[in-house]
Design a protein around this motif. Structure first.
Motif, PDB file in Angstrom:
ATOM      1  N   VAL A   1      54.420  16.597   2.464  1.00 14.80           N
ATOM      2  CA  VAL A   1      55.125  16.117   1.436  1.00 14.80           C
ATOM      3  C   VAL A   1      55.530  17.440   0.539  1.00 14.80           C
ATOM      4  N   GLU A   2      56.880  17.585   0.555  1.00 14.75           N
ATOM      5  CA  GLU A   2      57.450  18.731  -0.098  1.00 14.75           C
ATOM      6  C   GLU A   2      58.228  17.954  -1.500  1.00 14.75           C
ATOM      7  N   LEU A   3      57.399  18.669  -2.639  1.00 13.37           N
ATOM      8  CA  LEU A   3      57.830  18.114  -3.954  1.00 13.37           C
ATOM      9  C   LEU A   3      58.756  19.197  -4.762  1.00 13.37           C
ATOM     10  N   ASP A   4      59.929  18.640  -5.304  1.00 17.06           N
ATOM     11  CA  ASP A   4      60.938  19.573  -6.074  1.00 17.06           C
ATOM     12  C   ASP A   4      61.039  18.715  -7.251  1.00 17.06           C
ATOM     13  N   THR A   5      60.259  18.316  -8.389  1.00 23.38           N
ATOM     14  CA  THR A   5      60.408  17.556  -9.478  1.00 23.38           C
ATOM     15  C   THR A   5      60.538  18.179 -10.713  1.00 23.38           C
ATOM     16  N   LYS A   6      61.360  17.779 -11.759  1.00 23.73           N
ATOM     17  CA  LYS A   6      61.601  18.204 -12.833  1.00 23.73           C
ATOM     18  C   LYS A   6      61.576  17.311 -14.030  1.00 23.73           C
ATOM     19  N   TRP A   7      60.786  17.543 -15.099  1.00 23.35           N
ATOM     20  CA  TRP A   7      60.653  16.689 -16.237  1.00 23.35           C
ATOM     21  C   TRP A   7      60.287  15.075 -15.728  1.00 23.35           C
ATOM     22  N   GLY A   8      59.367  14.712 -15.028  1.00 22.52           N
ATOM     23  CA  GLY A   8      59.007  13.640 -14.681  1.00 22.52           C
ATOM     24  C   GLY A   8      57.606  13.535 -14.115  1.00 22.52           C
ATOM     25  N   SER A   9      56.757  12.620 -14.344  1.00 21.90           N
ATOM     26  CA  SER A   9      55.617  12.174 -13.662  1.00 21.90           C
ATOM     27  C   SER A   9      55.673  12.022 -12.118  1.00 21.90           C
ATOM     28  N   VAL A  10      54.556  12.419 -11.245  1.00 22.63           N
ATOM     29  CA  VAL A  10      54.754  12.323 -10.006  1.00 22.63           C
ATOM     30  C   VAL A  10      52.983  11.508  -9.575  1.00 22.63           C
ATOM     31  N   THR A  11      52.939  10.470  -8.966  1.00 25.07           N
ATOM     32  CA  THR A  11      51.810   9.866  -8.564  1.00 25.07           C
ATOM     33  C   THR A  11      51.964   9.493  -7.057  1.00 25.07           C
ATOM     34  N   VAL A  12      50.686  10.094  -6.495  1.00 24.40           N
ATOM     35  CA  VAL A  12      50.505   9.969  -5.275  1.00 24.40           C
ATOM     36  C   VAL A  12      49.540   9.110  -4.935  1.00 24.40           C
ATOM     37  N   LYS A  13      49.297   7.967  -4.239  1.00 23.31           N
ATOM     38  CA  LYS A  13      48.093   7.265  -3.982  1.00 23.31           C
ATOM     39  C   LYS A  13      47.960   7.250  -2.356  1.00 23.31           C
ATOM     40  N   ILE A  14      46.733   7.620  -1.999  1.00 21.49           N
ATOM     41  CA  ILE A  14      46.500   7.903  -0.530  1.00 21.49           C
ATOM     42  C   ILE A  14      45.380   6.928  -0.107  1.00 21.49           C
ATOM     43  N   PRO A  15      45.243   6.553   1.181  1.00 24.00           N
ATOM     44  CA  PRO A  15      44.315   5.420   1.412  1.00 24.00           C
ATOM     45  C   PRO A  15      43.014   5.911   1.261  1.00 24.00           C
ATOM     46  N   GLU A  16      42.018   4.992   1.339  1.00 22.17           N
ATOM     47  CA  GLU A  16      40.655   5.190   0.768  1.00 22.17           C
ATOM     48  C   GLU A  16      39.888   6.493   1.730  1.00 22.17           C
ATOM     49  N   HIS A  17      40.245   6.601   2.970  1.00 18.69           N
ATOM     50  CA  HIS A  17      39.422   7.706   3.691  1.00 18.69           C
ATOM     51  C   HIS A  17      40.310   8.636   3.820  1.00 18.69           C
ATOM     52  N   ALA A  18      41.672   8.809   3.275  1.00 19.90           N
ATOM     53  CA  ALA A  18      42.423   9.821   3.539  1.00 19.90           C
ATOM     54  C   ALA A  18      41.817  11.212   2.707  1.00 19.90           C
ATOM     55  N   VAL A  19      42.542  12.305   2.978  1.00 22.09           N
ATOM     56  CA  VAL A  19      42.312  13.489   2.183  1.00 22.09           C
ATOM     57  C   VAL A  19      43.655  14.218   1.975  1.00 22.09           C
ATOM     58  N   ILE A  20      43.504  15.081   0.660  1.00 22.37           N
ATOM     59  CA  ILE A  20      44.582  15.628   0.253  1.00 22.37           C
ATOM     60  C   ILE A  20      44.531  16.957   0.329  1.00 22.37           C
ATOM     61  N   ASP A  21      45.910  17.811   0.461  1.00 25.70           N
ATOM     62  CA  ASP A  21      45.747  19.330   0.401  1.00 25.70           C
ATOM     63  C   ASP A  21      46.687  19.622  -0.700  1.00 25.70           C
ATOM     64  N   THR A  22      46.444  20.199  -1.537  1.00 23.07           N
ATOM     65  CA  THR A  22      47.479  20.628  -2.701  1.00 23.07           C
ATOM     66  C   THR A  22      47.605  22.322  -2.701  1.00 23.07           C
ATOM     67  N   ASN A  23      46.880  22.805  -1.809  1.00 21.19           N
ATOM     68  CA  ASN A  23      47.303  24.302  -1.703  1.00 21.19           C
ATOM     69  C   ASN A  23      48.465  24.982  -1.599  1.00 21.19           C
ATOM     70  N   GLY A  24      49.209  23.863  -1.162  1.00 17.94           N
ATOM     71  CA  GLY A  24      50.671  24.495  -1.187  1.00 17.94           C
ATOM     72  C   GLY A  24      51.648  24.265  -2.142  1.00 17.94           C
ATOM     73  N   ILE A  25      51.039  23.692  -3.389  1.00 19.52           N
ATOM     74  CA  ILE A  25      51.717  23.463  -4.597  1.00 19.52           C
ATOM     75  C   ILE A  25      51.832  25.017  -5.070  1.00 19.52           C
ATOM     76  N   THR A  26      53.257  25.567  -5.134  1.00 15.46           N
ATOM     77  CA  THR A  26      53.314  26.869  -5.579  1.00 15.46           C
ATOM     78  C   THR A  26      53.340  26.889  -7.117  1.00 15.46           C
ATOM     79  N   GLU A  27      53.764  25.937  -7.790  1.00 11.02           N
ATOM     80  CA  GLU A  27      54.248  25.967  -9.330  1.00 11.02           C
ATOM     81  C   GLU A  27      53.794  24.640 -10.124  1.00 11.02           C
TER      82      GLU A  27
END
Length: 199
Positions: free
Chosen positions: A130-156
């Motif tokens: 999931v590539e995000l390019d958002t300005k002046w707004g909130s972002v909510t990501v809800k994932i399944p209970e047994h899933a995992v996330i990797d936010t190391n690619g969020i550059t800013e």
């Protein structure tokens, strides 16, 4: 998989997708008629997919993805039809309930809230980028209970916050959601579904 025979139900499903495409201005009436004729005459999943392959976000999953696909690695090209681009400006951008999530999703939203709820989504691959390019707004990501996330690619994250309520960043697991890109002037919150009677 491409050579498997298709049913009438699958042909009708593809025609419904073509109707969505014409509603979004992706194809004109002549193209719709031509593609519908091909879809209704298709005998295999490969033939059926031909009418959808150049329409991002509108794919027939059985026709596109072979059995047991490997997750795309870093830098691997993502085939046409495996990418969904979501755009909004000053509006709420929401995907929830039963929806189709391809291996690559791009979100561009300015001055609006973005909510991606993957808990009931039909995932095309074990890894979703999931590539995000958002300005002046909130972002909510809800994932399944047994899933995992990797936010190391969020550059800013500028004038905002990143709150991973799942505490799963970097852990091994499947499915895996890899977030990249930037969040400018807003919050990014990642969470699991709420438990309980009134969740």
């Amino acid at each position: 998989m491409r050579n498997l025979r298709v049913s009438d139900q699958e042909r009708e499903h593809v025609v419904e997708l073509l109707q969505k495409a014409i509603g979004r201005g992706m194809i004109d009436l002549d193209e719709f008629t031509e593609r519908t004729d091909i879809a209704l005459a298709a005998r295999t999943r490969g033939e059926l997919n031909e009418v959808l392959v150049d329409l991002p976000g509108l794919v027939h999953r059985d026709a596109v993805y072979p059995a047991a696909p490997g997750p795309p690695g870093p830098g691997d090209p993502v085939p046409t039809g495996n990418r969904l681009e979501l755009k909004a400006h000053g509006s709420q951008l929401v995907r929830k309930g039963r929806w189709y999530a391809p291996p690559e999703i791009v979100v561009r939203n300015k001055y609006g809230e973005t909510r991606l709820d993957f808990t009931e989504a039909e995932l095309a691959a074990p890894v979703v980028h999931v590539e995000l390019d958002t300005k002046w707004g909130s972002v909510t990501v809800k994932i399944p209970e047994h899933a995992v996330i990797d936010t190391n690619g969020i550059t800013e994250v500028k004038w905002g916050t990143l709150d991973d309520k799942t505490n799963s960043n970097g852990r091994p697991g499947t499915p895996r959601f890899v977030l990249t890109g930037r969040v400018h002037g807003g919050s990014l919150t990642i969470k699991y579904p709420r438990r309980g009677l009134f969740a």
